[in-house]
Enzyme design. Structure first.
Site, PDB file in Angstrom:
ATOM      1  N   ASP A  27       0.860  -1.172   0.000  1.00 24.97           N
ATOM      2  CA  ASP A  27       0.000   0.000   0.000  1.00 24.97           C
ATOM      3  C   ASP A  27       0.907   1.236   0.000  1.00 24.97           C
ATOM      4  O   ASP A  27       2.090   1.157   0.378  1.00 24.97           O
ATOM      5  CB  ASP A  27      -0.893  -0.018   1.236  1.00 24.97           C
ATOM      6  CG  ASP A  27      -1.878   1.129   1.235  1.00 24.97           C
ATOM      7  OD1 ASP A  27      -2.505   1.379   0.192  1.00 24.97           O
ATOM      8  OD2 ASP A  27      -2.015   1.795   2.282  1.00 24.97           O
ATOM      9  N   ASP A  29      -0.284   5.120   0.700  1.00 17.46           N
ATOM     10  CA  ASP A  29      -0.605   6.096   1.743  1.00 17.46           C
ATOM     11  C   ASP A  29      -0.529   5.434   3.113  1.00 17.46           C
ATOM     12  O   ASP A  29      -1.230   4.462   3.390  1.00 17.46           O
ATOM     13  CB  ASP A  29      -2.014   6.656   1.532  1.00 17.46           C
ATOM     14  CG  ASP A  29      -2.115   7.510   0.290  1.00 17.46           C
ATOM     15  OD1 ASP A  29      -1.327   8.456   0.165  1.00 17.46           O
ATOM     16  OD2 ASP A  29      -2.978   7.229  -0.562  1.00 17.46           O
ATOM     17  N   ASP A 226      -1.323  -0.589   6.107  1.00 13.65           N
ATOM     18  CA  ASP A 226      -1.538   0.066   7.400  1.00 13.65           C
ATOM     19  C   ASP A 226      -2.988   0.024   7.833  1.00 13.65           C
ATOM     20  O   ASP A 226      -3.316   0.471   8.925  1.00 13.65           O
ATOM     21  CB  ASP A 226      -1.083   1.525   7.336  1.00 13.65           C
ATOM     22  CG  ASP A 226      -1.987   2.370   6.438  1.00 13.65           C
ATOM     23  OD1 ASP A 226      -2.242   1.947   5.285  1.00 13.65           O
ATOM     24  OD2 ASP A 226      -2.453   3.442   6.880  1.00 13.65           O
TER      25      ASP A 226
END
Length: 343
Positions: A27, A29, A226
């Site tokens: 991922d 961001d 995250d």
């Protein structure tokens, strides 16, 4: 451990993750960068993983930018990347639409350039208005300057009965100043106005996993993210292992409360976790040990004893919390135990 089983504790790995897996599905961001700036340790960690032979692919639910723009940004940050290394939810939703509409169909595009480029790549024609005779509506993140009028256009078209697609439904997106509304918040606006439900392509749903596998050819992938409800659940749905890094939106308390589909295989502070093995969490009666820590349940609270790396303490606490959740015990107080770790 199979993704179809309830994960009761984080797994260990004697081998460094960048050697145990051939491809990291990262991922962006909250993992590689936040607010346009590289997250601490990300650049060096990714360089070391790549030098060790690991293929790095960047998988993002953010449909705003094109793969070319994302790759250029990563390269500027010191993470060399090609457009082919980037997989976006815009690409996943464009394939989903193209599978249901004829080539050349007009599509009302509510989003940014990344969405329009992806639609054209699939032979579809993006249009701007509900009055441009679209055959469907596609909604993707358009950035903080998206005007209210764009949501109105989507609502007009959806209320006419047109099929509605969304690149993703992440309610929030991390940035340099904090957490901001994501595409999911914009989708909710149209949902409230129309009462309709979109077809969604992004993580954690299967279209995104399908797009990622098709574009990377990964044989032994590990998802790195995250977010529990997109990255980790997407790995669970795809039957692959995952690494949660604590550099984005998920905090320790949320991790302890995670249901089975939101429990990562591994957990680490940041992307340095790709370069190391992961310590084993071992049961000891009703307690769980990791490193110098022992976690257990006392009454209605989680307790932690010992010393050492705070992350090992968190891993032990996860094992205790998840095991007791599986036994039907929920709502354990973790405040005192987490405070002792000072994560």
């Amino acid at each position: 451990m199979s993704h179809q089983q309830d994960r009761v504790r984080p797994s260990g790995s004697a081998t460094a993750l960048n050697e145990a897996y051939d491809t990291a599905l990262l991922d962006l961001d909250g993992v590689v960068y936040a607010g346009g700036e590289a997250i601490l340790h990300a650049v060096d960690s990714l360089a070391a993983a790549r030098a060790g032979g690991m293929h790095l692919a960047y998988v993002t639910n953010n449909a705003l930018r094109t793969p070319d723009a994302v790759a250029e940004h990563l390269t500027e940050l010191g993470v060399p990347a090609e457009p082919s290394d980037v997989i976006t939810s815009a690409q996943a939703v464009a394939r989903l639409v193209a599978d249901q509409l004829p080539s050349g169909a007009r599509v009302l595009a509510i989003g940014g350039e990344g969405l329009r480029v992806a639609l054209r790549e699939r032979g579809l024609e993006p249009v701007e208005s509900a009055d441009d005779d679209p055959a469907a509506v596609v909604q993707g993140y358009g950035g903080p300057d998206m005007t209210w009028g764009r949501f109105a256009e989507a609502s007009y078209a959806v209320r006419r009965g047109l099929p509605w697609f969304a690149s993703n439904t992440d309610l929030t997106i991390p940035g340099a100043r904090g957490i901001a509304p994501g595409n999911g918040a914009a989708v909710e606006v149209v949902r409230i106005a129309t009462g309709a439900e979109p077809q969604v392509a992004g993580k954690p749903l299967p279209p995104m996993h399908r797009e990622t596998v098709l574009r990377t050819g990964a044989q032994r992938p590990i998802v790195v993210g995250d977010r529990l409800d997109t990255d980790i659940e997407g790995a669970f749905n795809g039957g692959v292992d995952s690494l949660l890094v604590l550099t984005g939106v998920t905090d320790a308390a949320q991790l302890l409360a995670a249901p089975p589909e939101h429990r990562p295989t591994y957990v680490d502070r940041d992307l340095r976790g790709l370069l190391t093995g992961q310590p084993e969490v071992t049961p000891d009666g009703d307690a769980y040990r990791c490193g110098g820590w022992t976690a257990l349940v006392r009454g209605d609270a989680l307790a932690l004893e010992g010393e050492g790396d705070a992350l090992d303490g968190l891993r032990a606490l996860c094992a205790a919390a998840w095991a007791f959740a599986g036994a039907g015990v929920c709502g354990l107080d973790a405040g005192k135990a987490l405070a002792s770790l000072q994560l």
